[in-house]
Design a protein around this motif. Structure first.
Motif, mmCIF file in Angstrom:
data_model
loop_
_atom_site.group_PDB
_atom_site.id
_atom_site.type_symbol
_atom_site.label_atom_id
_atom_site.label_comp_id
_atom_site.label_asym_id
_atom_site.label_seq_id
_atom_site.Cartn_x
_atom_site.Cartn_y
_atom_site.Cartn_z
ATOM 1 N N ARG A 118 0.857 -1.178 0.000
ATOM 2 C CA ARG A 118 0.000 0.000 0.000
ATOM 3 C C ARG A 118 0.895 1.231 0.000
ATOM 4 O O ARG A 118 1.703 1.421 0.912
ATOM 5 N N VAL A 119 0.789 2.037 -1.034
ATOM 6 C CA VAL A 119 1.614 3.234 -1.175
ATOM 7 C C VAL A 119 0.684 4.399 -1.460
ATOM 8 O O VAL A 119 0.008 4.425 -2.503
ATOM 9 N N ASP A 120 0.635 5.334 -0.521
ATOM 10 C CA ASP A 120 -0.228 6.498 -0.646
ATOM 11 C C ASP A 120 -1.669 6.044 -0.892
ATOM 12 O O ASP A 120 -2.242 5.367 -0.060
ATOM 13 N N GLN A 121 -2.243 6.385 -2.041
ATOM 14 C CA GLN A 121 -3.654 6.071 -2.311
ATOM 15 C C GLN A 121 -3.827 4.748 -3.052
ATOM 16 O O GLN A 121 -4.935 4.425 -3.459
ATOM 17 N N GLN A 122 -2.760 4.002 -3.230
ATOM 18 C CA GLN A 122 -2.828 2.774 -4.018
ATOM 19 C C GLN A 122 -2.506 1.554 -3.158
ATOM 20 O O GLN A 122 -1.628 1.601 -2.301
ATOM 21 N N SER A 123 -3.221 0.460 -3.405
ATOM 22 C CA SER A 123 -2.904 -0.815 -2.772
ATOM 23 C C SER A 123 -2.896 -1.895 -3.843
ATOM 24 O O SER A 123 -3.622 -1.810 -4.839
ATOM 25 N N PHE A 124 -2.059 -2.915 -3.634
ATOM 26 C CA PHE A 124 -1.969 -3.999 -4.609
ATOM 27 C C PHE A 124 -1.683 -5.303 -3.879
ATOM 28 O O PHE A 124 -1.156 -5.321 -2.760
ATOM 29 N N ALA A 125 -2.029 -6.400 -4.523
ATOM 30 C CA ALA A 125 -1.796 -7.719 -3.944
ATOM 31 C C ALA A 125 -1.641 -8.725 -5.073
ATOM 32 O O ALA A 125 -2.385 -8.695 -6.056
ATOM 33 N N ILE A 126 -0.658 -9.607 -4.920
ATOM 34 C CA ILE A 126 -0.406 -10.674 -5.890
ATOM 35 C C ILE A 126 -0.247 -11.976 -5.117
ATOM 36 O O ILE A 126 0.507 -12.045 -4.146
ATOM 37 N N GLY A 153 -16.129 -30.157 -9.316
ATOM 38 C CA GLY A 153 -15.319 -30.732 -10.373
ATOM 39 C C GLY A 153 -13.912 -31.026 -9.896
ATOM 40 O O GLY A 153 -13.386 -30.356 -9.003
ATOM 41 N N TYR A 154 -13.284 -32.024 -10.504
ATOM 42 C CA TYR A 154 -11.932 -32.434 -10.117
ATOM 43 C C TYR A 154 -11.171 -32.878 -11.359
ATOM 44 O O TYR A 154 -11.681 -33.657 -12.176
ATOM 45 N N ILE A 155 -9.957 -32.362 -11.518
ATOM 46 C CA ILE A 155 -9.059 -32.779 -12.598
ATOM 47 C C ILE A 155 -7.775 -33.273 -11.950
ATOM 48 O O ILE A 155 -7.154 -32.553 -11.164
ATOM 49 N N ASN A 156 -7.373 -34.472 -12.267
ATOM 50 C CA ASN A 156 -6.175 -35.065 -11.675
ATOM 51 C C ASN A 156 -4.937 -34.555 -12.397
ATOM 52 O O ASN A 156 -4.192 -35.300 -13.021
ATOM 53 N N GLU A 157 -4.734 -33.252 -12.330
ATOM 54 C CA GLU A 157 -3.584 -32.598 -12.943
ATOM 55 C C GLU A 157 -3.110 -31.475 -12.030
ATOM 56 O O GLU A 157 -3.909 -30.861 -11.322
ATOM 57 N N LYS A 158 -1.804 -31.216 -12.059
ATOM 58 C CA LYS A 158 -1.294 -30.049 -11.362
ATOM 59 C C LYS A 158 -1.793 -28.785 -12.059
ATOM 60 O O LYS A 158 -1.965 -28.759 -13.272
ATOM 61 N N SER A 159 -2.005 -27.755 -11.273
ATOM 62 C CA SER A 159 -2.456 -26.496 -11.842
ATOM 63 C C SER A 159 -1.656 -25.339 -11.262
ATOM 64 O O SER A 159 -1.061 -25.453 -10.177
ATOM 65 N N ASP A 160 -1.621 -24.242 -12.003
ATOM 66 C CA ASP A 160 -1.027 -22.995 -11.533
ATOM 67 C C ASP A 160 -2.157 -22.024 -11.227
ATOM 68 O O ASP A 160 -3.113 -21.889 -12.008
ATOM 69 N N ASN A 161 -2.027 -21.319 -10.087
ATOM 70 C CA ASN A 161 -3.102 -20.455 -9.618
ATOM 71 C C ASN A 161 -2.527 -19.093 -9.245
ATOM 72 O O ASN A 161 -1.462 -19.005 -8.620
ATOM 73 N N ALA A 162 -3.243 -18.040 -9.604
ATOM 74 C CA ALA A 162 -2.761 -16.695 -9.280
ATOM 75 C C ALA A 162 -3.940 -15.742 -9.154
ATOM 76 O O ALA A 162 -4.999 -15.938 -9.779
ATOM 77 N N VAL A 163 -3.738 -14.722 -8.314
ATOM 78 C CA VAL A 163 -4.712 -13.642 -8.153
ATOM 79 C C VAL A 163 -3.945 -12.325 -8.159
ATOM 80 O O VAL A 163 -2.905 -12.199 -7.501
ATOM 81 N N LEU A 164 -4.446 -11.347 -8.886
ATOM 82 C CA LEU A 164 -3.874 -10.004 -8.898
ATOM 83 C C LEU A 164 -4.978 -9.011 -8.539
ATOM 84 O O LEU A 164 -6.068 -9.044 -9.131
ATOM 85 N N TRP A 215 -9.142 -3.202 -9.735
ATOM 86 C CA TRP A 215 -8.981 -4.212 -10.788
ATOM 87 C C TRP A 215 -8.675 -5.537 -10.110
ATOM 88 O O TRP A 215 -7.951 -5.591 -9.116
ATOM 89 N N ILE A 216 -9.213 -6.636 -10.639
ATOM 90 C CA ILE A 216 -8.888 -7.955 -10.116
ATOM 91 C C ILE A 216 -8.783 -8.935 -11.274
ATOM 92 O O ILE A 216 -9.529 -8.851 -12.261
ATOM 93 N N SER A 217 -7.814 -9.853 -11.164
ATOM 94 C CA SER A 217 -7.670 -10.962 -12.105
ATOM 95 C C SER A 217 -7.444 -12.230 -11.306
ATOM 96 O O SER A 217 -6.652 -12.241 -10.354
ATOM 97 N N THR A 218 -8.146 -13.302 -11.663
ATOM 98 C CA THR A 218 -7.881 -14.625 -11.094
ATOM 99 C C THR A 218 -7.547 -15.560 -12.251
ATOM 100 O O THR A 218 -8.224 -15.563 -13.281
ATOM 101 N N LEU A 219 -6.482 -16.361 -12.071
ATOM 102 C CA LEU A 219 -5.932 -17.172 -13.160
ATOM 103 C C LEU A 219 -5.701 -18.592 -12.667
ATOM 104 O O LEU A 219 -5.015 -18.804 -11.665
ATOM 105 N N ARG A 220 -6.261 -19.571 -13.378
ATOM 106 C CA ARG A 220 -6.026 -20.989 -13.076
ATOM 107 C C ARG A 220 -5.799 -21.718 -14.389
ATOM 108 O O ARG A 220 -6.539 -21.516 -15.368
ATOM 109 N N SER A 221 -4.799 -22.607 -14.420
ATOM 110 C CA SER A 221 -4.553 -23.337 -15.664
ATOM 111 C C SER A 221 -3.810 -24.627 -15.368
ATOM 112 O O SER A 221 -3.056 -24.734 -14.394
ATOM 113 N N SER A 222 -4.037 -25.623 -16.221
ATOM 114 C CA SER A 222 -3.270 -26.870 -16.238
ATOM 115 C C SER A 222 -3.124 -27.266 -17.705
ATOM 116 O O SER A 222 -3.304 -26.436 -18.597
ATOM 117 N N ASP A 223 -2.829 -28.525 -17.972
ATOM 118 C CA ASP A 223 -2.500 -28.934 -19.341
ATOM 119 C C ASP A 223 -3.603 -28.602 -20.340
ATOM 120 O O ASP A 223 -3.360 -27.972 -21.375
#
Length: 757
Positions: free
Chosen positions: A349-357, A378-389, A403-411
Motif C-alpha cells: 500500500r503506497v499512498d492512495q494505491q494498494s496492490f496484492a499478488i 469438479g476435479y481434474i487429476n492434474e497439477k495447476s497454476d493459480n494466481a490472483v492479482l 482491478w482484479i484478475s484470477t488465473l487458473r490453468s493446467s494442461d
C-alpha cells in the motif's frame, strides 16, 4: 454490456454528484517516553505517569453516546519501537467479571478492552487489538469498503491482564513494525479508538469517542492522534521453519471382512518467509507448506441443498493479508487450492494505491461447476497454476477504483477472470458499489462424462462470459434501504472463487427501520424485509421471494427474531439433457416461518436456537413437502479453564404423508485451556441420516452414520511459534455395514518456530 444500459445504473450515476460529508477531529498528541516497559499488567513503571490519559466515557451501544456505566481510564504513549496502551477498568462487583482462558480469537463474549488503529488516516482499514480480563488476545482487520471484520489476521504483539479487587488491568505493547504506515512522514497522523466491552444484562460497547449512528462509517469517526516522530518500520524479516510428522492408516470396510490397515508415514519440513521489503510492501512465501487441517471444520447438513457448501479458510498462509484481495463479489475462495508445493504473496500500500499478488501451484485441481438451479464439484487429476492479482486506487475519500484478475490453468484446462470495480461514497449515508467481470474458460472434453444433468451440460472447451454487480445502499440512524443487481451469463465461470450459480440474474430491494430504547425490557427493535427475483439469462423465472423479519434485542443479552418467507422457485429439470427452464421445470411455492433466539443468562453460558418450518421443495423428487429444521447450540464455561460446546442440527422432510429423509448432525467440542498459551480439545462430529426408499426416486441409502473424532493438544508462544500433537479417526456404517467401523485413523505432530530479524 447489459448493466451499462440499465436504468438503475444510470440513475445511480446521477446520484454520484451528491456531496460527501467527512468527520474531523482535533488531533491528540501521543507522548514519547524512554523505553524499558515490562508488559505484566502491574502498571508500576514511572513512564505511565507521562502517558496521555484517554478516559472511556461513552456508551455507544446500546446507549447513544450516553455516560458509560463503569469507569475506565486508558493511557497511551510510545517509545519509537512500541505503541503502549494501558487500561484500568473498574467494576462495582468484580465477581461478575466474565473472563475465561481461551485460545486466541475466542474471547469475544468476555469482559475485554480494545484498540482500533487506522494508520493511514483514510478510513479504509483499521487494525483491532483486544484483550480480555485474563490477558487472552484477539485481533482482526476491519475493512470499511467491504463492511467486514476478519479475525483471520494474527499479529505478534504483547499483552497481559489481571483481575484486581476493583476490576481489572490490561497492559499492551504493539510493535510499530507490525503495522503498515507511511514512514516517509516525519510525524505520523493516525486514527484511534479505545474500547471496553462490558457484558452484563446487556453487552455495553464503551468508547473513548462518540459514535454517531447517523454516520454508518465508524472508522471515519475515530479520534485523530499525532506522534511517533521519526518512526520507522524497518525491513523486518521473519523466518518460520516447520516440521510435520504423522502416520495415517486406511482400510477398506466390507460387510464380511475388512481389509488390512495400510500405513502411510510422513515427515515433511516446510518453510515460511515474511519480509517487509519496504515499510509499505510485504512478501510472504511458503515452500512445501503443511496445509493439513489442524482444526476440524464446522459440521454442516447438506441434505436437500442444491448448491455447494461454503467452508471458512483456516490456513495461515492464505489468511495473512487476505483483505487485500477482497472485492464486491466472491472471486477468491482459497479452499479451492488444496495442496500446493509452494506459494508466493506480495501485498503493498503506497499512498492512495494498494496492490496484492498471490501465486501457488496445486497438486490437484478442484472447482465448483455452477448452474442456475444446482451446482456440483469438479476435479481434474492434474497439477495447476493459480494466481490472483488485485489493485485498488483511492482517488479521494469518496471514490475507489479497483482491478482484479484470477488465473487458473493446467494442461488442457484454464479459467481466467478479469474485472473492474468501484465504490463511490456519495454521502456519509449513501454509496454506490459496482463490478464488471469477464471470464475465459476451457475444460477437458472427458470431464463432462463424470457428471449428469446440469453440471454435465455446463462444461466445454471454449467458454466466455460476463458477470455484473451493481448496488445502491443508504444507511442512516434508523432507516436503511438498498437495491442490488447481480448477473452472470451462461458461460461465465470463476473457478478461483466461491460462485456456485451462473446463467442467472437477480435483483433485490430491501429496507429496514430501527427503534432504540434504554428501558429494561428492550434496547433495540429492527423491522426489515426484502423482495428479490431471479431469472435465467433467457428471462425464465427461477425464483421470486419476499421476506419480512422482526428482531428484538433485550435483557440477558438476548436476541429474538421472527421471519416470514414466501418463495416461488423451480424444481429440478424434467429432462436433464436440456438446460431450458420453461416447460422443463415445475414452479413450487414455499411458505416458511423461521425463528431465532439467543440468550446469555449467566457468565459463561451461551444458548442459541434456530428453527424453520413450513412448505419446502423436495428437490430430489420434484415435489412440495413439509420441512422442519431445529438447530440448538450451547456453550458452557464450566470454569475459567473448561468449556463444553454443543451444536445439533435436526432436519426432516415429509411428502405425500410419508418421511422423505431425516438428518441429525451433532458437533461436540470439549476444551480445557491450561493458560493463554496451551489447551487440549476433543472434537466429536456425528451424523445420522435416514432416507425412505419407498418415498424417494432411484436408489438411496436407507441409513448412513458417520463419526469423526479429533483429539488435539496445542502450545503457542505466539501465532507462528507453536506445537501441535493430535489424533483423529473416522468411522461409518450404512445399509451393508451395520455397525460403526473405522476406516481411517492418524496421529500427527507439528512444530514451528518464528525467527524475527
Amino acid at each position: 454490456m447489459p448493466v451499462l444500459k440499465s436504468p438503475l445504473f444510470v440513475s445511480l450515476l446521477l446520484l454520484a454528484g451528491l456531496p460527501a460529508t467527512l468527520s474531523a477531529a482535533e488531533p491528540l498528541s501521543i507522548p514519547h517516553v524512554a523505553p524499558a516497559i515490562v508488559i505484566d499488567a502491574d502498571l508500576n513503571e514511572p513512564q505511565w505517569q507521562q502517558a496521555r490519559e484517554m478516559p472511556i466515557i461513552y456508551d455507544t451501544k446500546p446507549g447513544e453516546n450516553t455516560p458509560a456505566p463503569v469507569k475506565t481510564m486508558a493511557r497511551v504513549m510510545e517509545d519509537g519501537e512500541f505503541f503502549y496502551i494501558s487500561f484500568v477498568a473498574e467494576d462495582p462487583d468484580p465477581s461478575q467479571i466474565r473472563a475465561f482462558y481461551r485460545d486466541r480469537d475466542k474471547m469475544w463474549d468476555d469482559d475485554s478492552v480494545g484498540i482500533k488503529l487506522d494508520t493511514y488516516h483514510d478510513s479504509k482499514l483499521a487494525y483491532q487489538f483486544f484483550v480480555n480480563a485474563l490477558g487472552v488476545q484477539g485481533d482482526a482487520i476491519e475493512n470499511e469498503i467491504t463492511k467486514m471484520e476478519s479475525a483471520a489476521w494474527d499479529g505478534i504483539w504483547q499483552s497481559a491482564g489481571k483481575i484486581t479487587a476493583t476490576g481489572y488491568q490490561i497492559e499492551v505493547a504493539i510493535p510499530l513494525r507490525l503495522l503498515n504506515f507511511n514512514d516517509r512522514l516525519d510525524l505520523q497522523r493516525w486514527k484511534l479508538e479505545l474500547l471496553r466491552f462490558y457484558p452484563r444484562d446487556v453487552r455495553h460497547r464503551l468508547s473513548s469517542n462518540k459514535i454517531e449512528r447517523e454516520d454508518p462509517c465508524w472508522i471515519c469517526q475515530m479520534q485523530t492522534i499525532e506522534g511517533f516522530k521519526g518512526a520507522r518500520q524497518g525491513n523486518h524479516f521473519t523466518l518460520v521453519p516447520s516440521l510435520v510428522m504423522g502416520v495415517e492408516q486406511q482400510r477398506e470396510v466390507q460387510p464380511q471382512q475388512n481389509s488390512d490397515w495400510k500405513s502411510d508415514r510422513n515427515i515433511e519440513p516446510s518453510l515460511d518467509l515474511k519480509w517487509g521489503i519496504t515499510p509499505d510492501i510485504s512478501l510472504n512465501a511458503t515452500l512445501n507448506p503443511d496445509f493439513s487441517q489442524i482444526e476440524a471444520d464446522e459440521a454442516q447438513v447438506s441434505m436437500n441443498d442444491t448448491f455447494a457448501l461454503f467452508f471458512d479458510e483456516k490456513r495461515p498462509f492464505f489468511l495473512d493479508n487476505a483483505d487485500y484481495f477482497s472485492s464486491p463479489l466472491d472471486l477468491v475462495y482459497t479452499r479451492n487450492v488444496s495442496s500446493p508445493d509452494a506459494g508466493l504473496k506480495l501485498t503493498g500500500r503506497v499512498d492512495q494505491q494498494s496492490f496484492a499478488i498471490f501465486a501457488a501451484n496445486d497438486k490437484d485441481t478442484t472447482f465448483i461447476v455452477p448452474g442456475n438451479i444446482s451446482s456440483d464439484l469438479g476435479y481434474i487429476n492434474e497439477k495447476s497454476d493459480n494466481a490472483v492479482l488485485r489493485y485498488r486506487f483511492d482517488l479521494d475519500p469518496k471514490l475507489s477504483l479497483g482491478w482484479i484478475s484470477t488465473l487458473r490453468s493446467s494442461d488442457d484446462y484454464h479459467n481466467y477472470v478479469h474485472g473492474v470495480d468501484l465504490k463511490y461514497q456519495a454521502t456519509a449515508q449513501d454509496k454506490v458499489i459496482a463490478q464488471l467481470l469477464h471470464s475465459d474458460s476451457a475444460y477437458p472434453q472427458a470431464l463432462a462424462a463424470q457428471f449428469a444433468g446440469e453440471a454435465k451440460l455446463r462444461l466445454g472447451d471454449d467458454l466466455s462470459g460476463v458477470g455484473q454487480y451493481l448496488a445502491y445502499e443508504h444507511e442512516s440512524r434508523s432507516f436503511g434501504w438498498y437495491s442490488r443487481y447481480l448477473g452472470y451469463s451462461a458461460e461465465f465461470r470463476a473457478d478461483m472463487g466461491y460462485m456456485p450459480q451462473t446463467d442467472w440474474t437477480k435483483q433485490v430491494h430491501g429496507a429496514s427501520y430501527q427503534w432504540f430504547s434504554d428501558t429494561q425490557w428492550w434496547n433495540n427493535i429492527e423491522l426489515r424485509g426484502d423482495w428479490d427475483i431471479s431469472h435465467s439469462q433467457a428471462g425464465e423465472l427461477l425464483e421470486k421471494e419476499a421476506e419480512a423479519e422482526l428482531i428484538v434485542h433485550g435483557p440477558l443479552q438476548s436476541e429474538v427474531s421472527l421471519m416470514l418467507t414466501e418463495r416461488d422457485r423451480v424444481g429440478s429439470r424434467l429432462d436433464g439433457s436440456r438446460l431450458v427452464v420453461d416447460a422443463n421445470t415445475q414452479l413450487f411455492t414455499e411458505q416458511t416461518i423461521g425463528t431465532f433466539a439467543l440468550v446469555q443468562p449467566w457468565s459463561g453460558v451461551y444458548i442459541e436456537v434456530e428453527t424453520e418450518m413450513g412448505d419446502k421443495l423436495d428437490f430430489r423428487n420434484n415435489r412440495l413437502g413439509e420441512g422442519l429444521e431445529i438447530a440448538p447450540e450451547i456453550r458452557w464455561n464450566a470454569n475459567i479453564h473448561a468449556q463444553v460446546a454443543l451444536r445439533h442440527t435436526y432436519r426432516t422432510l415429509d411428502a405425500d404423508d410419508a418421511e422423505v429423509f431425516t438428518a441429525n448432525l451433532t458437533d461436540l467440542r470439549l476444551s480445557y485451556q491450561f493458560s493463554v498459551r496451551s489447551f487440549v480439545r476433543l472434537a466429536l462430529i456425528y451424523s445420522d441420516i435416514t432416507q425412505n426408499p419407498l418415498n424417494n426416486q432411484g436408489v438411496v441409502t436407507e441409513r448412513e452414520k458417520n463419526l469423526g473424532t479429533q483429539l488435539l493438544y496445542s502450545y503457542k508462544l505466539n501465532p507462528q511459534t507453536l506445537f501441535f500433537a493430535g489424533y483423529s479417526d473416522h468411522a461409518y456404517s450404512d445399509d451393508e455395514i451395520q455397525q460403526l467401523t473405522r476406516d481411517d485413523r492418524s496421529v500427527f505432530l507439528k512444530f514451528s518456530y518464528a525467527w524475527m530479524l
